[in-house]
Scaffold this active site. Sequence first.
Site, PDB file in Angstrom:
ATOM      1  N   CYS A 183      23.471 -30.088  -9.995  1.00  0.00           N
ATOM      2  CA  CYS A 183      22.817 -29.952  -8.682  1.00  0.00           C
ATOM      3  C   CYS A 183      21.295 -29.950  -8.878  1.00  0.00           C
ATOM      4  O   CYS A 183      20.769 -29.145  -9.660  1.00  0.00           O
ATOM      5  CB  CYS A 183      23.263 -28.646  -8.022  1.00  0.00           C
ATOM      6  N   CYS A 219      23.340 -30.836  -2.969  1.00  0.00           N
ATOM      7  CA  CYS A 219      24.103 -31.857  -3.691  1.00  0.00           C
ATOM      8  C   CYS A 219      25.418 -32.210  -2.992  1.00  0.00           C
ATOM      9  O   CYS A 219      26.132 -33.113  -3.437  1.00  0.00           O
ATOM     10  CB  CYS A 219      24.381 -31.410  -5.123  1.00  0.00           C
ATOM     11  N   CYS A 258      26.847 -22.614  -5.634  1.00  0.00           N
ATOM     12  CA  CYS A 258      27.063 -24.025  -5.886  1.00  0.00           C
ATOM     13  C   CYS A 258      27.361 -24.116  -7.378  1.00  0.00           C
ATOM     14  O   CYS A 258      26.548 -23.694  -8.197  1.00  0.00           O
ATOM     15  CB  CYS A 258      25.806 -24.834  -5.552  1.00  0.00           C
ATOM     16  N   GLU A 274     -17.291  -0.599   6.843  1.00  0.00           N
ATOM     17  CA  GLU A 274     -16.233  -1.455   6.313  1.00  0.00           C
ATOM     18  C   GLU A 274     -16.542  -2.917   6.626  1.00  0.00           C
ATOM     19  O   GLU A 274     -16.890  -3.257   7.753  1.00  0.00           O
ATOM     20  CB  GLU A 274     -14.915  -1.038   6.987  1.00  0.00           C
ATOM     21  N   ASP A 322       0.799  -1.214   0.000  1.00  0.00           N
ATOM     22  CA  ASP A 322       0.000   0.000   0.000  1.00  0.00           C
ATOM     23  C   ASP A 322       0.836   1.270   0.000  1.00  0.00           C
ATOM     24  O   ASP A 322       0.533   2.223  -0.706  1.00  0.00           O
ATOM     25  CB  ASP A 322      -0.906   0.029   1.243  1.00  0.00           C
ATOM     26  N   LYS A 377     -12.115  13.009  11.326  1.00  0.00           N
ATOM     27  CA  LYS A 377     -13.283  13.651  10.713  1.00  0.00           C
ATOM     28  C   LYS A 377     -13.727  14.828  11.562  1.00  0.00           C
ATOM     29  O   LYS A 377     -13.788  14.712  12.794  1.00  0.00           O
ATOM     30  CB  LYS A 377     -14.447  12.653  10.628  1.00  0.00           C
ATOM     31  N   ARG A 419     -18.337  -0.483  -3.035  1.00  0.00           N
ATOM     32  CA  ARG A 419     -18.057   0.864  -3.503  1.00  0.00           C
ATOM     33  C   ARG A 419     -17.858   0.909  -5.021  1.00  0.00           C
ATOM     34  O   ARG A 419     -18.223   1.876  -5.670  1.00  0.00           O
ATOM     35  CB  ARG A 419     -16.815   1.412  -2.806  1.00  0.00           C
ATOM     36  N   LYS A 476      -8.607   3.320  10.890  1.00  0.00           N
ATOM     37  CA  LYS A 476      -8.871   3.127   9.458  1.00  0.00           C
ATOM     38  C   LYS A 476      -8.748   1.631   9.187  1.00  0.00           C
ATOM     39  O   LYS A 476      -7.649   1.083   9.104  1.00  0.00           O
ATOM     40  CB  LYS A 476      -7.888   3.913   8.604  1.00  0.00           C
ATOM     41  N   TYR A 500     -19.540   3.403   9.909  1.00  0.00           N
ATOM     42  CA  TYR A 500     -18.920   4.697  10.216  1.00  0.00           C
ATOM     43  C   TYR A 500     -19.580   5.872   9.497  1.00  0.00           C
ATOM     44  O   TYR A 500     -19.061   6.962   9.495  1.00  0.00           O
ATOM     45  CB  TYR A 500     -17.412   4.688   9.954  1.00  0.00           C
ATOM     46  N   ASP A 504      -8.700  -1.877   7.495  1.00  0.00           N
ATOM     47  CA  ASP A 504      -8.234  -2.320   6.197  1.00  0.00           C
ATOM     48  C   ASP A 504      -9.162  -3.419   5.681  1.00  0.00           C
ATOM     49  O   ASP A 504      -8.846  -4.600   5.720  1.00  0.00           O
ATOM     50  CB  ASP A 504      -6.797  -2.820   6.324  1.00  0.00           C
ATOM     51  N   CYS A 554      27.163 -27.449  -0.521  1.00  0.00           N
ATOM     52  CA  CYS A 554      25.780 -27.245  -0.957  1.00  0.00           C
ATOM     53  C   CYS A 554      24.860 -28.202  -0.199  1.00  0.00           C
ATOM     54  O   CYS A 554      25.093 -29.413  -0.199  1.00  0.00           O
ATOM     55  CB  CYS A 554      25.676 -27.489  -2.460  1.00  0.00           C
ATOM     56  N   LEU A 569     -10.775   8.979   0.559  1.00  0.00           N
ATOM     57  CA  LEU A 569     -10.223   9.944   1.507  1.00  0.00           C
ATOM     58  C   LEU A 569      -8.863  10.388   1.005  1.00  0.00           C
ATOM     59  O   LEU A 569      -8.128   9.595   0.415  1.00  0.00           O
ATOM     60  CB  LEU A 569     -10.040   9.290   2.881  1.00  0.00           C
ATOM     61  N   GLU A 615     -10.630   7.917  14.419  1.00  0.00           N
ATOM     62  CA  GLU A 615     -11.085   6.525  14.328  1.00  0.00           C
ATOM     63  C   GLU A 615     -10.050   5.631  13.671  1.00  0.00           C
ATOM     64  O   GLU A 615      -9.252   6.116  12.886  1.00  0.00           O
ATOM     65  CB  GLU A 615     -12.313   6.440  13.401  1.00  0.00           C
ATOM     66  N   LYS A 660      -2.025   7.649   7.074  1.00  0.00           N
ATOM     67  CA  LYS A 660      -1.588   6.271   6.832  1.00  0.00           C
ATOM     68  C   LYS A 660      -0.327   5.988   7.629  1.00  0.00           C
ATOM     69  O   LYS A 660       0.556   6.838   7.734  1.00  0.00           O
ATOM     70  CB  LYS A 660      -1.294   6.091   5.335  1.00  0.00           C
TER      71      LYS A 660
HETATM   72  S1  IVH Z   1     -14.948   7.455   6.067  1.00  0.00           S
HETATM   73  C1  IVH Z   1     -16.229  10.166   2.613  1.00  0.00           C
HETATM   74  N1  IVH Z   1     -14.005   6.042   8.073  1.00  0.00           N
HETATM   75  O1  IVH Z   1     -10.977   3.957   3.834  1.00  0.00           O
HETATM   76  C2  IVH Z   1     -15.517   9.386   3.643  1.00  0.00           C
HETATM   77  N2  IVH Z   1     -13.492   5.337   5.869  1.00  0.00           N
HETATM   78  O2  IVH Z   1      -9.295   5.405   1.962  1.00  0.00           O
HETATM   79  C3  IVH Z   1     -15.886   7.961   3.639  1.00  0.00           C
HETATM   80  N3  IVH Z   1     -12.152   3.289   5.769  1.00  0.00           N
HETATM   81  O3  IVH Z   1     -13.391   4.206   1.298  1.00  0.00           O
HETATM   82  C4  IVH Z   1     -14.977   7.105   4.356  1.00  0.00           C
HETATM   83  N4  IVH Z   1     -12.002   2.960   7.933  1.00  0.00           N
HETATM   84  O4  IVH Z   1     -13.278   2.033   2.737  1.00  0.00           O
HETATM   85  C5  IVH Z   1     -14.064   6.176   6.732  1.00  0.00           C
HETATM   86  N5  IVH Z   1     -13.257   4.883   9.937  1.00  0.00           N
HETATM   87  C6  IVH Z   1     -13.336   5.011   8.609  1.00  0.00           C
HETATM   88  C7  IVH Z   1     -12.715   4.090   7.737  1.00  0.00           C
HETATM   89  C8  IVH Z   1     -12.814   4.303   6.378  1.00  0.00           C
HETATM   90  C9  IVH Z   1     -11.681   2.501   6.736  1.00  0.00           C
HETATM   91  C10 IVH Z   1     -11.927   3.060   4.335  1.00  0.00           C
HETATM   92  C11 IVH Z   1     -13.154   3.229   3.471  1.00  0.00           C
HETATM   93  C12 IVH Z   1     -12.804   4.343   2.550  1.00  0.00           C
HETATM   94  C13 IVH Z   1     -11.311   4.267   2.512  1.00  0.00           C
HETATM   95  C14 IVH Z   1     -10.663   5.542   2.050  1.00  0.00           C
END
Ligand code: IVH
Length: 673
Positions: free
Chosen positions: A430, A410, A425, A172, A31, A289, A136, A115, A224, A117, A407, A81, A113, A313
């Site tokens: 081998c 062999c 080797c 998510e 990522d 947020k 999505r 994030k 969320y 995965d 080795c 985001l 919050e 990130k």
């Molecule tokens: S809010 C308009 N909150 O991250 C904002 N997204 O990189 C909508 N994700 O598409 C997203 N945890 O799939 C939000 N606590 C969280 C999240 C979250 C994971 C994901 C989500 C989003 C992506 C963006």
Amino acid sequence: MTPAQRVAWLRNEIARHNEAYFVNDAPSLPDADYDSLVRELRELETAHPELADEQSVTRLVGAPVSTVFSPVVHEEPMLSLDNVFDARELEQWSARVAKSLGREASTIAFAVEPKIDGLALSITYVDGALTRAATRGDGRVGEDVTDNVRTIRNVPPTLGGVARGRIEVRGEVFLARSDFLEMNAQQVALGAKEFANPRNAAAGSLRQKDPAATAKRPLSFLAYQLVDLDATLAYTSYTDTIYQLATWGFLTAGESTLETGASAMIARSDWFEAHRHDLRYDIDGVVIKVDDLAQRIQLGFTSRAPRWAIARKFPPEERTTRLLSIEISIGRTGRATPYAVLEPVVVAGSTVSMATLHNQDQVALKDVRPGDLVIVRKAGDVIPEVVSAVPVPGKRRAKAWTFPLNCPECGQPLVRRGAESDTYCVNPTCPAQQLEQIAHFASRSALDIEGLGEQRVAQLLASGLISDVADLFTLRVEDLSVLEGFGELSATSLVRAIDAAKGAPLSRVLVALGVRHVGPVAARVLARHFRTYAALESAPLEELEALDGVGPIIAQAVYQYCREDENRDRMARLAAVRFTLNEPGEDVTVEATLAGKAVVVTGAVPGYTRDEAEAAIIARGGTSPGSVSKKTFCVVVGEAPGASKLTKAEEMGIPQVSAEKFESLLAKGVVPA
Ligand code: IVH
């Protein structure tokens, strides 16, 4: 490279990785590296507005849509985001937010919050009843996964109390780490392939054709976002909407907090980074947020993301585990690579039980010893690597590890030449080398012989039918069809696939032979210059050295390769079975026949690897995006094409070109009749 070329290259790369990630659920790079590609592209597009493009991947969100599920148009687009990567950038973001709001940053309330995965999901309720769930997709159009989502245990089928009109709940879908490990254990028990990480496992589970299959997977959903489509609810803060979601029975992130002011918000995001491993699920960052919904309206959106939210990130993960032993593996060139056998540990979402130690000097430098605690991370690629040992005061360590003299495969002595850091080797018979060489010869990046993977090669070696790549061409259907796992049909198709490899151009054959130091670029220079293997074989060292892009090390390696008895013998045998062993003529400078044209390639084009086909298009001034759009000039349809690209091309009326006409397309830049 000019900025325009770099932009074209970046768009291509990103589109390719998008397809791997979203369509095939198989990420092709970490990522963090993906993010830096997108970031570079965005910076270039900002610095050079003339290169900006409505269709650029920087304007789009996520995935192209598949054909297995019916499409769903999101009433409100599901945005992505924007990202920041450290506390300083987070501070700058909050300063921008404060400025737009005309307030002090210290007075703004931020929700912080995890994030998660996983993958984003939208669930629609009408008058309190679940009616539809969609992925999505590309942000505008997703996939209808309603039946599958109904099987997720913590998605409430109905909402109580105040729920009237249409309410959309976004969140998510993910797998808790423990559920993921259990699921993989089951896969192993069933003899099925393990999932790379929880995210892929969740994506694969949600997108099952049969809802009963999804039901067997321990998926969770965390909410969320509440989208009040008919404006029947009157909330003024995000926190209140989250309470409402929890009241309805949705899982919400327990670790989320509301922080006032930038410094408290940043401190809380640092806390998440420090505790990321203590959570039940994998997170790749935090989402921040603005809490006040009126302030959100004031801040608004860009074309792809809200201005009121940001993702921070986290850098790639490092984990600590125990080094159990150090072993040696023998590669196709005979190189002896030391690697660490580790107590299994989850790093960046997948279980790691082995990691490379590169060479003798690296082991000495890192001074890692069996029994040590060591730090492991995923290097640039997805390849795990041992970073260092963690000293434990007062603990007695094992003796320093020493490189073996023989080795392990062999038993012949290992050799370290002159100033090189690698050990080899040098026994040409081998068995480990034979296996790796033949598997490489048949691999995708070499001659791409379908059905001849490493396991098949091992089986053929063990059966005594082959011991060298040249033996492949003497295999007969009747020899193969008696082997375990083969039938008449599979034996015939393998013999055919092997036979087809004989037509490969010399440049590919040179790569496939695995001549030391000769990669695709040097192979092409050599093949273009000499045209035939016979000419290359008899070339004096000086002629090799004088070639642009070859240099003394490659020249020496090629010169030596051509003179070794077993190689001479192999090449004579390949020539005897009518291997082409020459390079078709091609102008060195090509005309920009495809200038500004987007040519999408789907399926295999004979005579080209995926990268070569794309390179040929780009060399002629075109681009080769990973998906079809209305801007696509044409779609080249090779063997086993992707269904989604074909359907899309048909829907949009984009011309299709068969793989046999690819050369003509390159030469003339028009869609061949
Ligand atoms: S809010 C308009 N909150 O991250 C904002 N997204 O990189 C909508 N994700 O598409 C997203 N945890 O799939 C939000 N606590 C969280 C999240 C979250 C994971 C994901 C989500 C989003 C992506 C963006």
